[in-house]
Design a protein around this motif. Structure first.
Motif, PDB file in Angstrom:
ATOM      1  N   ARG A 729       0.845  -1.203   0.000  1.00 26.82           N
ATOM      2  CA  ARG A 729       0.000   0.000   0.000  1.00 26.82           C
ATOM      3  C   ARG A 729       0.877   1.249   0.000  1.00 26.82           C
ATOM      4  O   ARG A 729       0.590   2.230  -0.668  1.00 26.82           O
ATOM      5  CB  ARG A 729      -0.898  -0.044   1.239  1.00 26.82           C
ATOM      6  N   LEU A 730       1.987   1.166   0.760  1.00 26.34           N
ATOM      7  CA  LEU A 730       2.845   2.346   0.892  1.00 26.34           C
ATOM      8  C   LEU A 730       3.782   2.516  -0.302  1.00 26.34           C
ATOM      9  O   LEU A 730       4.316   3.608  -0.515  1.00 26.34           O
ATOM     10  CB  LEU A 730       3.694   2.223   2.163  1.00 26.34           C
ATOM     11  N   PRO A 732       3.750   2.981  -3.586  1.00 21.92           N
ATOM     12  CA  PRO A 732       3.713   4.094  -4.549  1.00 21.92           C
ATOM     13  C   PRO A 732       4.108   5.419  -3.888  1.00 21.92           C
ATOM     14  O   PRO A 732       4.558   6.358  -4.572  1.00 21.92           O
ATOM     15  CB  PRO A 732       2.259   4.147  -5.009  1.00 21.92           C
ATOM     16  N   THR A 733       3.966   5.513  -2.579  1.00 19.41           N
ATOM     17  CA  THR A 733       4.226   6.799  -1.920  1.00 19.41           C
ATOM     18  C   THR A 733       5.716   6.993  -1.629  1.00 19.41           C
ATOM     19  O   THR A 733       6.120   8.058  -1.187  1.00 19.41           O
ATOM     20  CB  THR A 733       3.467   6.869  -0.580  1.00 19.41           C
ATOM     21  N   SER A 735       9.838   7.314  -2.078  1.00 17.89           N
ATOM     22  CA  SER A 735      10.740   7.928  -3.063  1.00 17.89           C
ATOM     23  C   SER A 735      11.494   6.836  -3.796  1.00 17.89           C
ATOM     24  O   SER A 735      11.589   5.695  -3.320  1.00 17.89           O
ATOM     25  CB  SER A 735      11.733   8.843  -2.337  1.00 17.89           C
TER      26      SER A 735
END
Length: 1864
Positions: A729-730, A732-733, A735
């Motif tokens: 879930r994380l 794509p967020t 860097s």
């Protein structure tokens, strides 16, 4: 979004390029002409437009529509909607078909599934129609309306531009899923509503599933479902293409959530039928017209939709669903399809419920299968291993854990599904932790508990199915109120109207322009992104077993787990004795899964507490328990036991100076370590743990790593899947740098684990001792793993190297044989597989490949040191070897080899169902001595205590030796072993201890073989025992292959002379005279054979006074032989010097064979008729096998009949050959002369017998044998109910020429001789059926041939083998039961052979008893003949039932008459191939059967028979060695007893040993011996009357077989002894175990006990102890005197004394009755040799009957009068003597078989008696009785004929019966 249609194609009929009659499809136009970038144009579309082939048609057919499915290279499906219509053919098209004739065209039309043509086919000139097809290619399945519209515009000629419609069609876009509704118009005044399903993961089935069930039925669809899931080939047949497409669609919808990933062609064109022979699985539909082409497909399941059948070929096995799912699914399906079924039987059915619509029923059926998958795959997420999370998730499924925890390890179906491609796709698609979820995810996570609860409530199940069906229905039809479609349809039968023009050619430009316009618009618009709702997929509850099964015997109770825990804590606390006691219980408990888990957990705790370094004993215990755990692990390790132990085996260790030995070096022998799947699952499990730890907060990280497949211990602990979901879930967020860092971390985690596992694998695969490499590879087969890693079929490690050490395996290259190489290859293959799957970089992978050989090499070096040290370790306190007791003269050949004695099938020793201690398995040693193989040791079960276990047998008795591979009872290691079976009914099943090298075991085998089969008889123990005596001559050397008879015979005689000369040293020396022409065939060149013989006659026949000194010498030795002593006892002729007296004797003793020239296997002196000259014997002997001509061996003292024995007759051809070769006589034919000689000889035998009757009116057996023998074929098959003397219709008595009398009184006493009838033959010849053909019947009927079928020696051998297996099975039975023993006993046919022997013997006894002589000449005359002749003498002559007599019988019939003991016992190397044939043992068994039935008739005990049975094979004594007297003389055995003895020499003769032993102990004596004078025994011989001899089944593990008396310990101490303080005697109880102690010695019978007591007391008083025999004889004499004053003896004195008139004191013996043992009291009156009159017998009867007052037998109080009467049987039955009892109380006349019979044989009710009248004798009545002694009793039913023994007793009976009648 997706285009509504990708391509529009117009396909028309075109001529075939090769000019054949058929046409082919041609694409006329396609739009757009350029391929779409994302979707190229599918090739070969024209084939699918007309799947049955392109043909012209004579009339216009209605248009057809179907959808074909094409699958492209990316496994995307394209739907080709095809609408076909017919247009008049153009002339060019018609031309092509003119070549075919009409009928052919008619068939073609038919085959295409089109309309049938009339039989009168139109002329070729008639108009033909060509098909044309409109095709829409789309990725959506919504296109039928559009094609219909285009066709309608064309047919109806609407004013609409077709180009516009097609352009709009190609540019229209619709959403793929999400339940949106889209209304479109193609510009022809139409309105189409397109609905998309809510979730595109759920398949759309419309009504296809319901239709499939209607067409095929439940069972068939379930079969197809299982077939598709287990990757079989499925083929649908139908005449309708639409039906085929629907059926395939329906089957695929049922497979959801699995996707079918093999070939899927719902409609297969005719041109591509060869696709059906592809090797891969498929689902294909084919037009039923091609059914014939599918016939030869052998592995295809064919479903005929039109006929409703599914045909499964024989070679295909479809595994069914696991129960109970199969039956549950079946019943739910029937509830859905046929709701009326439940109500069909109701008396008042409710009003009919409305059935669901077809669409709804379709969804209900799918719901049932959805539930089924949820139940099957419940908890699957707990077995997923997250191997990588970034950049893409890599998920693996732990198949073994899933199967183990579902309890479906054995299930074929689930195993195949989990291995299949569909499931692999399921894991990669649905294993992802963060993704959109659908109905199945919800169901499998949340509804499982509900489904389990509903199982037994059909209505609730149905409700659940309907709820699911609603959801499925809603997915396909999200909006029920659909705005109406408006699409133009062509009018009715519009196809028949003349269409003015064909389908027009469309303008490509216009269409292309419309497409381009739309494309330009689309570019400007933003891309439509499908909004996916992604969530964490719920895992659901942990899995449970599909069916709660009890694991049988090993239900692990808390108590068992407690025992395991205690044992482990004792080990770690150093309480070794306590641990040792618990260990066997622990090893038993570890068969259960829970106990194994418990062990792993407990050991894990100790590792955590830093207690992994153990001392030697602790280490040994831990390793044993681990081995026990692992031995039941399969190669897959379903229950995770090996996985749990893997970290522990590298933790526990023991220290030796300078090295550390880890536990893994001792647990390598298990198949699980060599299974790639196990290592992969372990690796992925560990990787998951480490990856999870990467992402967890440090606080959470402390939680212990979660075990595979186990529920998390706390609620809040997050599983690896949850962590992965969060990370996805994380992702794509994050860097870009952060992402790179995480990927790198994960990759290095996997890499480090790979290095770790390379180490672990080398630990467990490299053996501690390189010499054991072979052992390891046999288990593991580390060689050839290329094919192994990804398929489950790799049975351990590909077995191809298993036998690489054997010569035939074909592995020559040294590399494969080298362990290190094999291990390196195995590890490299593993590393390759897991690293590529988990995305390890190629650089790292290369590095690993370089590292692996170094790791392995390093480990090998470490192991060398460990192995060196471990050898120096003191062995773990093994019990010290117990030395066996040896006989004097017995020497050890091989000292003790440590072995375990394992239990065989006899369960008493192992404490089986009979209870008792588990004496076996025992740990000890095996010794090999010159005489025996001996095991001594102690039970491994510490609870049994310090018992010594001994099992031994003579080396000579070994019958089979085979190598076995068995588990040692303590360490559970696989060891080499040996199984030795002996004919003394012992079995040594041994596993060698690991300290015994294979070379020692091999040496043991070789030595054993050498001792068992010595090259020469002189090397046997009997000879080497007292080896001080002069060694015998070296064995004879055969100079040439076939010496003539003459030279042979000459050498033979010389040898015999030499031997005799050497033995008798004390006599004066003599010179052997020339014997060239005596007692042997005359020289070959002499023509007139008879004249030569006559020349020799005077010298041959002189009596002994005229013999030369050398002869006399030989004679004197011969006279002392047993035969001669017995002949003189029987008065069968003498060697006296007076010829006159000799002439009056009918028989004489002939010395013709004294030099063994006539018959080598006969004794030196033979009894022949007085009238036969010796030279004639020479000629007679040639007619018989082995020259064994008939000689007399016994004569009845009473009837003077004689018993003769001989070999069987030679076949004529053989005799002719034999003679011709020796001396061809020019005069008469040889065969005639020989049979003439034979006849003369038989005549002489007959004439030397006393004549009982003249030759006239003789009733012989000839009529009988044709009547009975003809029909039955052999004596044995003539079954009788009672005694075997009555064969058929009383065969025995017919033979004896009389009717059967009362069966022998109490014990088979002889019937009255007065009743005999004189008609009989004087001599009966018993012979093999086959051999008697050559013998001519005697013209005067003085002798008669009785052909009988007997078994041969090879049958005895085969039967004995089976008997041995039955009594001593090699391995424990699966379920030991008495029935299985009895069944195998029956299969052996041993008792049947005993029955036949007894039957034939009793027959011969009957004949002899009646005065006829009998000649027994079966086979070669030395096996069965000997058995029968010996048994007959034993039954007829009481002398042979004494100890001395039995010895004489065996010496005479078995030893002197040449039974081949050495050959049958395979005593030497030469006899090895012939095997062991226990003919003598069979005879002893027969004697034992007779002994059981007549226990008072034998002086010797049963132990004596067992003793002989044991020692005739033991080679301890010389008595039973060699094959004949001749061979014994040649070895100098026969007369050695004459030489002087110095000091005590070991007994060489078994008889001498018996004599010595009898003086010391009464063990051979039968206390119940109370013989009846001249008693002839007639035993029952039916199999039901025979008992299994306990010699075969009993054993004494305390001391081994009890037949070597010196080895048996002395008698046990008396059970009571005075206490020193003078108090009361204190009882010392002793437990007697049936298979351990010798019961007769532990608990001797009363008389032995008293005799022992007497001896003890005499010794205490200082008197010289008297011999037991003298004491016993004195007691018996005193007993006789007591009863003497009164002639009869009072009843009371009868009980204690033997009065002269009474047969025996009180014969009390226990007889096994049907229920328990009944005490039967035999009180029979004596009968002196048959001369007592019947009156005196009756008086004696009466005197004894008074005793009944004291013994209240069953009906004694009701006996008013009793006695013997002869009763005529029913119609055609003979007269029989019965014991009748008149009972006033019960008012009946009962009769019994004999006096003491308790079982009533019949009752005559006096109430039915009408009259008692005098009778007359009928046929067969007793002859010597007065006519007035007959009377008849007439009842309402029949007339009974009786005959009393005399007139007064008849009168008495009549009076008594009359008085009873009048009283009533």
């Amino acid at each position: 979004m997706a285009r509504l249609a990708d391509y529009f194609v117009l396909v028309a009929f075109g001529p075939h390029p090769r000019g054949s009659g058929e046409g082919q499809g041609q694409i006329l136009q396609r739009f757009p002409e350029k391929d779409w970038e994302d979707n190229p144009f599918p090739q070969g579309i024209e084939l699918f437009c007309q799947p049955s082939g392109w043909q012209l048609c004579p009339e216009r057919n209605p248009p057809t529509f179907f959808v074909a499915v094409l699958t492209d290279i990316n496994s995307e499906r394209h739907y080709c909607a095809c609408l076909t219509f017919w247009e008049p053919a153009e002339p060019s098209q018609q031309e092509t078909t003119r070549v075919e004739d009409a009928t052919e065209r008619e068939e073609e039309g038919d085959e295409g599934g089109q309309t049938h043509l009339s039989p009168t086919a139109p002329a070729p000139s008639a108009q033909l129609f060509a098909p044309k097809t409109l095709v829409l290619v789309s990725r959506l399945d919504h296109t039928e309306n559009s094609l219909g519209l285009i066709y309608a515009i064309h047919v109806e000629g609407l004013n609409v531009c077709l180009e516009n419609v097609i352009g709009n069609l190609l540019t229209c876009t619709v959403p793929l899923a999400g339940g949106s509704q889209r209304t479109i118009s193609l510009g022809a005044g139409d309105r189409q509503v397109i609905q998309t399903p809510l979730a595109d993961s759920l398949p759309v089935s419309r009504c296809s599933v319901a239709l499939l069930f209607r067409q095929l039925g439940i069972t068939n669809v379930l079969s197809l479902f299982c077939a598709a899931l287990t990757e079989h080939k499925v083929l649908f047949l139908s005449r309708s293409y639409q039906r085929l497409a629907d059926a395939c669609r329906g089957l695929l919808a049922l497979l959801f959530p699995l996707r079918y990933s093999f070939t899927y062609v719902p409609i297969l064109p005719a041109q591509l039928l060869e696709v059906l022979s592809t090797p891969t699985p498929f689902i294909i539909g084919v037009n039923a017209a091609f059914q014939a082409e599918t016939q030869e497909l052998l592995d295809v399941i064919v479903a005929d939709l039109d006929g409703g059948t599914v045909t499964i070929p024989e070679c295909v096995h479809i595994p069914p669903l696991p129960e109970p799912l199969q039956s549950q699914t079946h019943s739910v399906l029937s509830m859905v399809l046929d709701p009326e079924l439940e109500l069909a039987d109701l008396a008042f059915p409710p009003p009919t419920t409305s059935t669901s619509s077809l669409k709804m029923q379709d969804k209900e059926l799918r719901a049932v299968f959805l539930r089924l998958f949820a139940q099957l795959l419940q908890g699957y997420r707990w077995c997923l291993h997250v191997v990588r999370i970034h950049p893409e998730p890599v998920i693996r499924f732990h198949k073994a854990a899933f199967l183990g925890q579902r309890g479906l390890v054995e299930d074929d179906f689930l195993m195949k599904v989990l291995e299949g491609m569909a499931f692999a796709g399921f894991v990669s698609e649905r294993g992802v932790p963060y993704r959109p979820t659908d109905l199945f995810d919800e169901l499998v996570a949340h509804e499982v508990a509900r489904m389990r609860a509903d199982e037994n409530h059909p209505q609730r199940v149905l409700r659940h199915v309907q709820e699911l069906a609603e959801q499925l229905y809603k997915n396909e039809n999200p909006y029920p109120a659909v705005a109406m479609h408006k699409v133009q349809r062509p009018g009715e039968s519009s196809h028949l109207r003349r269409v003015p023009r064909p389908f027009p050619r469309l303008d490509e430009g216009t269409v292309q322009w419309i497409v381009d316009q739309a494309a330009a618009k689309m570019q400007g618009a933003p891309p439509a992104v499908k909004a996916e709702r992604r969530t964490t997929v719920p895992s659901g509850p942990p899995m449970t077993a599909i069916l709660e099964r009890c694991s049988g015997l090993h239900v692990n109770s808390a108590r068992r787990l407690e025992v395991v825990r205690n044992c482990i804590s004792y080990v770690f606390e150093g309480k070794m004795l306590e641990a040792k006691k618990l260990l066997p219980a622990v090893l038993r408990a570890l068969k259960g899964r829970a106990a194994r888990r418990c062990l792993a957990q407990e050991l894990h705790l100790h590792v955590q507490q830093n207690r992994a370094v153990l001392d030697h004993q602790q280490f040994d215990f831990v390793v044993r328990m681990m081995n026990c755990c692992l031995q039941d692990c399969t190669s897959l390790d379903e229950h995770g036991i090996a996985a749990a132990l893997l970290p522990l085996v590298t933790a526990f260790c023991r220290l030796s100076p300078g090295v550390t030995q880890f536990a893994y070096s001792c647990v390598q022998e298990h198949v699980v370590w060599s299974t790639p799947q196990f290592w992969e699952a372990m690796f992925y499990g560990d990787v998951q743990t480490h990856i999870r730890a990467l992402y967890l907060e440090p606080t959470e990280d402390l939680a212990p790593a979660q075990e595979v497949g186990e529920a998390p211990s706390q609620e809040d602990e997050r599983s690896a899947l949850d962590v992965a979901s969060e990370q996805r879930r994380l992702w794509p967020t994050l860097s870009r740098e952060k992402q790179q860092e995480l990927v790198q971390k994960e990759e290095s985690t996997v890499f480090s684990q790979a290095i770790h596992y390379a180490n672990r694998m080398s630990y467990l695969l490299l053996p501690l001792d390189s010499s054991k490499s072979r052992l390891l590879r046999e288990r593991a087969g580390l060689g050839d793993l290329e094919s192994a890693s990804n398929s489950l079929v790799t049975n351990s490690m590909a077995g191809s190297v298993a036998e690489s050490y054997d010569t035939e395996s074909g592995f020559e290259d040294a590399e494969t044989c080298d362990v290190a190489g094999a291990v390196v290859r195995f590890i490299n293959r593993f590393v390759d597989k897991v690293c590529t799957e988990s995305g390890v970089t190629s650089d790292h992978l290369k590095g690993l490949h370089v590292m692996v050989p170094d790791i392995v090499q390093m480990h090998i070096e470490t192991l060398e040191a460990v192995q060196r040290e471990s050898r120096r370790l003191p062995p773990i306190q093994k019990p010290k070897l117990l030395r066996p007791r040896l006989l004097p003269g017995e020497e050890c050949v091989l000292d003790g080899l440590r072995v375990y004695l394992l239990p065989d099938g006899r369960e008493e020793g192992a404490g089986g169902s009979a209870g008792g201690p588990a004496l076996l398995p025992a740990e000890g040693a095996v010794f090999l001595t010159t005489y025996r193989v001996i095991f001594t040791g102690m039970p491994t079960d510490p609870l049994v205590g310090e018992q010594v276990v001994v099992r031994s047998f003579p080396v000579a008795a070994l019958t089979k030796e085979k190598r076995i591979s068995v588990q040692t009872p303590v360490d559970q290691l696989l060891q080499d072993g040996l199984q030795l079976r002996s004919c003394t009914f012992q079995l040594l099943k041994m596993a060698f201890d690991e300290e015994v090298g294979s070379d020692s075991a091999e040496l043991f085998r070789k030595q054993l073989h050498k001792l068992r089969y010595p090259p020469d008889i002189r090397a046997t123990f009997a000879f080497t025992l007292g080896s001080a005596h002069t060694p015998g001559r070296p064995p004879r050397v055969t100079k040439d292959k076939g010496p003539s008879l003459r030279t042979l015979s000459r050498n033979l005689v010389k040898n015999a002379k030499k031997t005799i000369g050497r033995q008798h040293v004390t006599r004066k020396k003599y010179n052997p005279p020339s014997w060239e022409h005596r007692g042997q065939p005359p020289p070959e060149d002499q023509e007139d054979e008879i004249s030569v013989s006559e020349e020799l006659e005077p010298s041959t026949l002189t009596p002994s006074s005229a013999l030369k000194p050398s002869d006399r010498m030989t004679m004197s030795s011969l006279v002392e032989r047993a035969c001669c002593r017995d002949y003189q006892r029987l008065g069968l002729g003498t060697l006296s010097s007076s010829l006159s007296r000799a002439k009056s004797e009918p028989f004489r003793i002939s010395p013709v064979n004294r030099m063994y020239a006539i018959c080598r296997s006969y004794p030196g002196l033979l009894i022949v008729p007085q009238s036969v000259q010796d030279n004639a014997l020479q000629r007679v002997s040639r007619c018989y096998r082995q020259n064994r001509f008939p000689v007399v061996c016994w004569r009845s003292g009473r009837s003077k009949a004689v018993l003769l024995r001989s070999g069987g007759l030679h076949g004529k051809g053989v005799v002719g050959l034999f003679k011709a070769q020796n001396a061809p006589s020019p005069g008469q034919s040889q065969a005639d002369s020989s049979s003439l000689e034979q006849e003369k000889y038989l005549q002489a035998v007959v004439s030397s017998m006393p004549r009982y009757a003249d030759a006239s009116g003789r009733n012989t057996l000839s009529g009988f044998s044709s009547a009975h023998m003809g029909s039955h074929g052999k004596w044995g098959s003539v079954r009788t109910s009672g005694r075997s003397s009555g064969l058929g219709t009383d065969v025995g008595s017919r033979l004896a020429g009389r009717d059967a009398l009362a069966p022998p009184q109490a014990n088979g006493g002889p019937p009255d001789p007065g009743f005999l009838r004189p008609q009989r033959a004087a001599l009966y010849i018993l012979g093999d059926k086959a051999q008697l053909k050559g013998v001519r019947s005697d013209p005067l009927q003085q002798w008669e041939l009785v052909p009988i079928e007997v078994f041969e020696a090879r049958q005895v051998k085969a039967s004995f083998k089976k008997l041995l297996k039955a009594c001593v099975p090699g391995c424990p039975a699966a379920e030991p039961s008495p029935a299985s023993f009895l069944r195998s006993l029956e299969d052996s046919e041993w008792l049947i052979q005993i029955h036949k022997l007894l039957q034939v013997s009793v027959l011969v006894v009957e004949l002899l008893d009646s005065g006829s002589s009998v000649l027994v000449g079966l086979e070669d005359g030395w096996d069965i003949t000997t058995q029968v002749v010996s048994l007959v003498q034993l039954l007829s002559d009481p002398f042979y039932r004494t100890l001395e007599g039995f010895r004489l019988l065996v010496e005479k019939e078995w030893l002197s008459f040449g039974h081949r003991f050495s050959h049958r016992g395979a005593h030497t190397l030469a006899g090895q191939s012939s095997g062991f044939t226990p003919v003598f043992l069979q005879f002893l068994d027969c004697v034992h059967q007779v002994h059981l039935q007549f226990p008072m008739e034998f002086e010797f005990s049963q132990f004596y028979l067992k003793f002989l049975g044991y020692h005739h094979v033991s080679r301890r004594f010389r008595t039973f060695l060699l094959d004949s007297d001749y061979e014994r003389i040649e070895l100098g055995l026969l007369y050695e007893e004459k030489g002087e003895r110095r000091g005590q020499v070991p007994c060489r003769s078994v008889w001498e040993y018996v004599d010595r032993l009898s003086k010391r102990t009464p063990v051979f004596h039968n206390y119940m011996y109370a013989p009846e004078d001249a008693e002839v025994l007639r035993p029952y011989s039916n199999v039901s009357n025979l008992k299994v001899w306990d010699f075969y089944t009993e054993e004494t593990l305390a001391e081994g077989p009890p037949y070597d008396w010196e080895l048996a310990q002395g008698p046990p101490e008396p059970p009571e002894e005075e206490r020193s303080d003078g108090g009361a005697p204190q009882s010392r109880r002793r437990v007697v175990w049936p298979c351990y102690d010798s019961c007769p010695r532990a608990q001797p019978d009363a008389i032995s006990r008293l005799l022992e007591e007497l001896q003890r007391l005499e010794t205490e008083l200082g008197q010289p102890a008297e011999r037991w025999k003298d004491t016993w004889d004195r007691v018996k004499a005193a007993q006789r005197l007591e009863g003497r004053p009164d002639g009869r003896g009072t009843p009371s004195s009868l009980l204690v004394s033997t009065a002269p008139h009474h047969r025996r004191s009180l014969g009390v013996y226990l007889q096994e009755g049907p229920v328990g043992s009944t005490l039967s009291l035999s009180l029979d009156s004596d009968q002196s040799s048959g001369s007592t009159t019947s009156g005196s017998r009756q008086a004696a009867r009466r005197s004894t009957s008074t005793l009944y007052s004291q013994f209240q037998t069953a009906e004694s109080e009701n006996r008013s009068y009793e006695g013997t009467l002869y009763k005529k049987g029913a119609f055609m039955k003979p007269w029989k003597a019965r014991w009748f009892v008149l009972d006033k109380t019960k008012h009946q006349l009962r009769y019994y078989d004999h006096r003491v019979d308790t079982e009533c044989k019949g009752v005559i009710d006096l109430a039915e008696v009408e009259a008692v009248a005098p009778g007359t004798p009928t046929m067969g009545a007793p002859k010597t009785v007065d006519e007035k002694a007959f009377f008849d009793v007439k009842t309402t039913r029949r007339v009974y004929n009786f005959c009393a023994q005399d007139v007064p007793s008849a009168q008495q009976w009549v009076d008594r019966i009359q008085s009873c009648l009048s009283d009533a």
